[in-house]
Scaffold this motif. Structure first.
Motif, PDB file in Angstrom:
ATOM      1  N   ASN A 360       0.424  -1.456   0.208  1.00 23.25           N
ATOM      2  CA  ASN A 360       0.154   0.027   0.108  1.00 23.25           C
ATOM      3  C   ASN A 360       0.930   1.767   0.339  1.00 23.25           C
ATOM      4  O   ASN A 360       0.470   2.528   0.033  1.00 23.25           O
ATOM      5  CB  ASN A 360      -0.862   0.282   0.697  1.00 23.25           C
ATOM      6  CG  ASN A 360      -2.691  -1.069   0.774  1.00 23.25           C
ATOM      7  OD1 ASN A 360      -2.321  -0.922   0.150  1.00 23.25           O
ATOM      8  ND2 ASN A 360      -2.332  -1.581   2.330  1.00 23.25           N
ATOM      9  N   ASP A 361       2.168   1.440  -0.027  1.00 25.17           N
ATOM     10  CA  ASP A 361       3.224   2.658   0.114  1.00 25.17           C
ATOM     11  C   ASP A 361       3.487   3.296  -1.242  1.00 25.17           C
ATOM     12  O   ASP A 361       3.051   2.248  -2.139  1.00 25.17           O
ATOM     13  CB  ASP A 361       4.459   1.803   0.277  1.00 25.17           C
ATOM     14  CG  ASP A 361       4.552   2.243   1.921  1.00 25.17           C
ATOM     15  OD1 ASP A 361       3.885   2.111   2.654  1.00 25.17           O
ATOM     16  OD2 ASP A 361       5.825   1.656   2.507  1.00 25.17           O
ATOM     17  N   LEU A 362       2.862   4.624  -1.110  1.00 28.27           N
ATOM     18  CA  LEU A 362       3.925   5.421  -2.538  1.00 28.27           C
ATOM     19  C   LEU A 362       4.674   5.821  -2.341  1.00 28.27           C
ATOM     20  O   LEU A 362       4.541   6.321  -1.239  1.00 28.27           O
ATOM     21  CB  LEU A 362       1.368   6.915  -2.295  1.00 28.27           C
ATOM     22  CG  LEU A 362       0.740   5.834  -3.131  1.00 28.27           C
ATOM     23  CD1 LEU A 362      -0.653   6.594  -2.474  1.00 28.27           C
ATOM     24  CD2 LEU A 362       0.492   5.651  -4.187  1.00 28.27           C
ATOM     25  N   ALA A 363       5.295   5.823  -3.374  1.00 27.94           N
ATOM     26  CA  ALA A 363       6.674   6.714  -3.486  1.00 27.94           C
ATOM     27  C   ALA A 363       7.125   7.014  -4.954  1.00 27.94           C
ATOM     28  O   ALA A 363       6.300   6.509  -5.905  1.00 27.94           O
ATOM     29  CB  ALA A 363       7.420   5.184  -2.975  1.00 27.94           C
ATOM     30  N   ARG A 364       7.858   6.927  -4.475  1.00 25.55           N
ATOM     31  CA  ARG A 364       8.761   7.901  -6.385  1.00 25.55           C
ATOM     32  C   ARG A 364      10.322   7.520  -5.863  1.00 25.55           C
ATOM     33  O   ARG A 364      10.498   7.540  -5.188  1.00 25.55           O
ATOM     34  CB  ARG A 364       9.477   9.710  -5.810  1.00 25.55           C
ATOM     35  CG  ARG A 364       9.823  10.185  -7.455  1.00 25.55           C
ATOM     36  CD  ARG A 364      10.285  11.869  -7.495  1.00 25.55           C
ATOM     37  NE  ARG A 364      10.886  12.356  -8.337  1.00 25.55           N
ATOM     38  CZ  ARG A 364      10.391  12.662  -9.169  1.00 25.55           C
ATOM     39  NH1 ARG A 364       9.423  13.296  -9.397  1.00 25.55           N
ATOM     40  NH2 ARG A 364      11.233  13.669 -10.130  1.00 25.55           N
ATOM     41  N   VAL A 365      10.498   7.163  -7.239  1.00 23.14           N
ATOM     42  CA  VAL A 365      11.313   5.834  -7.340  1.00 23.14           C
ATOM     43  C   VAL A 365      12.208   5.947  -8.716  1.00 23.14           C
ATOM     44  O   VAL A 365      11.785   7.287  -9.732  1.00 23.14           O
ATOM     45  CB  VAL A 365      11.036   3.956  -7.601  1.00 23.14           C
ATOM     46  CG1 VAL A 365      10.248   4.134  -5.966  1.00 23.14           C
ATOM     47  CG2 VAL A 365      10.010   4.493  -8.428  1.00 23.14           C
ATOM     48  N   ARG A 366      12.864   5.201  -8.900  1.00 16.10           N
ATOM     49  CA  ARG A 366      14.030   5.648 -10.438  1.00 16.10           C
ATOM     50  C   ARG A 366      14.187   3.886 -10.315  1.00 16.10           C
ATOM     51  O   ARG A 366      14.496   2.682  -9.654  1.00 16.10           O
ATOM     52  CB  ARG A 366      14.912   6.388 -10.069  1.00 16.10           C
ATOM     53  CG  ARG A 366      14.819   7.885 -10.324  1.00 16.10           C
ATOM     54  CD  ARG A 366      16.160   8.312 -10.792  1.00 16.10           C
ATOM     55  NE  ARG A 366      17.556   8.177 -10.401  1.00 16.10           N
ATOM     56  CZ  ARG A 366      17.861   8.516  -9.277  1.00 16.10           C
ATOM     57  NH1 ARG A 366      17.362   9.802  -8.899  1.00 16.10           N
ATOM     58  NH2 ARG A 366      19.726   8.608  -8.381  1.00 16.10           N
ATOM     59  N   LEU A 367      13.763   4.044 -11.812  1.00 14.42           N
ATOM     60  CA  LEU A 367      13.909   2.570 -12.766  1.00 14.42           C
ATOM     61  C   LEU A 367      14.904   2.437 -13.568  1.00 14.42           C
ATOM     62  O   LEU A 367      14.647   3.668 -14.472  1.00 14.42           O
ATOM     63  CB  LEU A 367      12.465   1.989 -13.260  1.00 14.42           C
ATOM     64  CG  LEU A 367      11.143   1.880 -11.885  1.00 14.42           C
ATOM     65  CD1 LEU A 367      10.479   1.951 -12.437  1.00 14.42           C
ATOM     66  CD2 LEU A 367      11.469   0.043 -11.655  1.00 14.42           C
ATOM     67  N   ARG A 368      15.612   1.021 -14.237  1.00 12.26           N
ATOM     68  CA  ARG A 368      17.150   0.891 -14.764  1.00 12.26           C
ATOM     69  C   ARG A 368      15.770  -0.656 -15.824  1.00 12.26           C
ATOM     70  O   ARG A 368      15.808  -1.160 -15.284  1.00 12.26           O
ATOM     71  CB  ARG A 368      17.887   0.562 -14.245  1.00 12.26           C
ATOM     72  CG  ARG A 368      19.141   1.794 -14.190  1.00 12.26           C
ATOM     73  CD  ARG A 368      19.656   1.616 -13.424  1.00 12.26           C
ATOM     74  NE  ARG A 368      21.129   2.741 -12.469  1.00 12.26           N
ATOM     75  CZ  ARG A 368      21.747   3.773 -13.383  1.00 12.26           C
ATOM     76  NH1 ARG A 368      21.896   3.822 -14.499  1.00 12.26           N
ATOM     77  NH2 ARG A 368      22.418   4.603 -13.008  1.00 12.26           N
ATOM     78  N   LEU A 369      15.651   0.386 -17.524  1.00  9.68           N
ATOM     79  CA  LEU A 369      14.833  -0.441 -18.013  1.00  9.68           C
ATOM     80  C   LEU A 369      16.229  -1.531 -18.991  1.00  9.68           C
ATOM     81  O   LEU A 369      16.853  -0.828 -18.689  1.00  9.68           O
ATOM     82  CB  LEU A 369      14.687   0.143 -19.213  1.00  9.68           C
ATOM     83  CG  LEU A 369      13.478   1.020 -18.041  1.00  9.68           C
ATOM     84  CD1 LEU A 369      12.488   2.053 -19.417  1.00  9.68           C
ATOM     85  CD2 LEU A 369      12.459   0.183 -16.749  1.00  9.68           C
ATOM     86  N   GLY A 370      16.027  -3.188 -19.030  1.00 11.78           N
ATOM     87  CA  GLY A 370      16.746  -4.107 -19.482  1.00 11.78           C
ATOM     88  C   GLY A 370      16.762  -3.377 -21.417  1.00 11.78           C
ATOM     89  O   GLY A 370      17.810  -3.865 -22.170  1.00 11.78           O
ATOM     90  N   GLU A 371      15.730  -2.736 -21.391  1.00 12.49           N
ATOM     91  CA  GLU A 371      15.670  -1.941 -23.048  1.00 12.49           C
ATOM     92  C   GLU A 371      15.160  -1.051 -23.619  1.00 12.49           C
ATOM     93  O   GLU A 371      13.995  -0.674 -22.660  1.00 12.49           O
ATOM     94  CB  GLU A 371      14.436  -3.322 -24.412  1.00 12.49           C
ATOM     95  CG  GLU A 371      15.146  -4.939 -23.773  1.00 12.49           C
ATOM     96  CD  GLU A 371      13.866  -5.638 -24.652  1.00 12.49           C
ATOM     97  OE1 GLU A 371      13.092  -5.102 -25.699  1.00 12.49           O
ATOM     98  OE2 GLU A 371      13.918  -6.586 -24.115  1.00 12.49           O
TER      99      GLU A 371
END
Length: 405
Positions: A360-371
């Motif tokens: 249930n947490d809401l957060a701002r994140v950074r994601l690294r993508l494989g493509e």
């Protein structure tokens, strides 16, 4: 065919959401005879009056606890419009259910008990409506019968909600005083509140404008049809495609023009969201499921990193370094949770540090993508700015995400 309005209901426990939906279905004559018979039997067995909430509370645990713990979807129609209602949970521990139930909604219907005013949950639900980019919000001030149908009681709630909405920068908010139990201002205008000059709820829902065709054209390719000429099929996610448009196929970037558009009823010169179509291009390109077709002049740039807002849906916590599958429209890529920038507290409108994300947490994140991935900011396009994260070991959906950049 009449257009379709998707609406999500929300509010605190016991504010009367299920009763309101039951009343809406009942007074709009959208309930089958066997459903009415079932409600009559259950109500009689309990020794209670005819309980309209039973038309929506379908889970056994809900009936035993008297609360809504899952999302119940109820379609119905009038002569002017079709509707799908998502009856979302009121309790704070089921935030993930509200987020998923409201993610495709055109309108959020938030109930507030006139006697108690806004609660932490109704504040949170209004903030989630803003976060999800729901453009239309209707606040139904319920149980007006218990406040003597007093205009002053209604006005006090309106002031309270407007103050909170201003903090959220939420502008399109309508207010309707109702009694779901007695049907006041739900389908028919109430004679008990002559001071209210607006429409009853159903009339408002029938006339609220829909704007799905706004924004630049986006066609996620769901299927490649190999016939005399290749056709690329999918649902127009936003905007409109026209024969002759110069387009790019993303993430590769190859260019062509739209040669033809096939709709459900035959050839078209233009296809606007949310129509499902198949298009042909002037050139032979390597187009596959998961590619995105967009106008060259307004094509999103493919990226290998995303900043996003996540609602964590998984029972196991999320930590930096976690690896998932990211599904965006018809495309799936591998992704790594790089950084949790902060957790969002929607009741206090504050940002707090977080080493991990719990259910249930809401957060701002950074994601690294494989493509590379071609995505729009969620604020510009809900259809191509949203994604989910999947645990590839269990195939469970563990997060819903909204692209920020």
């Amino acid at each position: 065919m009449a257009d379709l309005l998707r609406l999500a209901t929300a509010g605190s426990v016991d504010d009367g959401k299920s009763t309101l939906i039951g009343r809406l279905l009942y007074d709009a004559k959208a309930v089958l005879a066997d459903q009415l018979e079932h409600v009559e039997q259950v109500s009689a067995r309990r020794g209670t009056p005819f309980d309209l909430a039973l038309l929506t509370d379908g889970l056994r645990a809900e009936r035993e606890q008297g609360i809504t713990i899952d999302v119940a979807y109820r379609p119905f129609a009038t002569a002017r419009r079709r509707f799908i209602i998502a009856d979302t949970p009121g309790h704070a521990q089921y935030t993930r259910n509200m987020v998923t139930g409201a993610s495709t909604a055109d309108l959020a219907l938030i109930l507030v008990d006139v006697r108690g005013g806004m609660t932490e949950q109704s504040r949170r639900h209004t903030a989630i409506a803003k976060l999800l980019g729901i453009r239309h919000v209707v606040v139904c001030v319920n149980k007006m019968d218990l406040a003597g149908y007093a205009e002053e009681a209604f006005d006090a709630i309106v002031r309270e909600v407007l103050e909170w909405s201003a903090r959220l920068d939420l502008h399109d908010v309508a207010f309707i005083p109702i009694s779901a139990l007695h049907g006041d201002n739900v389908v028919d205008r109430s004679e008990t509140m002559p001071w209210y000059g607006g429409e009853p709820l159903l009339a408002h829902l029938e006339t609220v404008p829909l704007d799905r065709a706004e924004g630049p054209a986006r066609l996620p390719v769901q299927y490649v049809i190999r016939a005399e000429r290749r056709l690329y099929a999918g649902q127009v996610a936003s905007g409109a495609l026209r024969v002759g448009d110069e387009i790019a196929v993303l993430p590769g970037g190859e260019r062509s023009r739209v040669a033809a558009i096939e709709g459900p009823a035959g050839p078209l010169e233009e296809a606007a969201a949310p129509l499902s179509v198949a298009i042909a291009l002037e050139d032979e390109l390597d187009v596959s499921r998961g590619d995105l077709i967009a106008p060259v002049a307004a094509a999103p740039a493919p990226v290998r990193e995303l900043t996003a807002t996540l609602c964590w849906l998984g029972d196991e916590p999320a930590r930096p370094g976690g690896r998932y599958l990211l599904k965006h429209a018809a495309r799936t890529v591998r992704a790594k949770l790089d950084t949790i920038e902060h957790r969002l507290d929607l009741e206090a409108l504050e940002r707090t540090p977080a080493a991990e994300l719990a259910l249930n947490d809401l957060a701002r994140v950074r994601l690294r993508l494989g493509e590379p991935l071609a995505a729009d900011p969620y604020a510009e396009s809900r259809a191509t700015g949203a994604f989910i994260l999947i645990d590839d070991a269990t195939n469970d959906t563990v997060a819903a995400g909204m692209v920020e950049g």
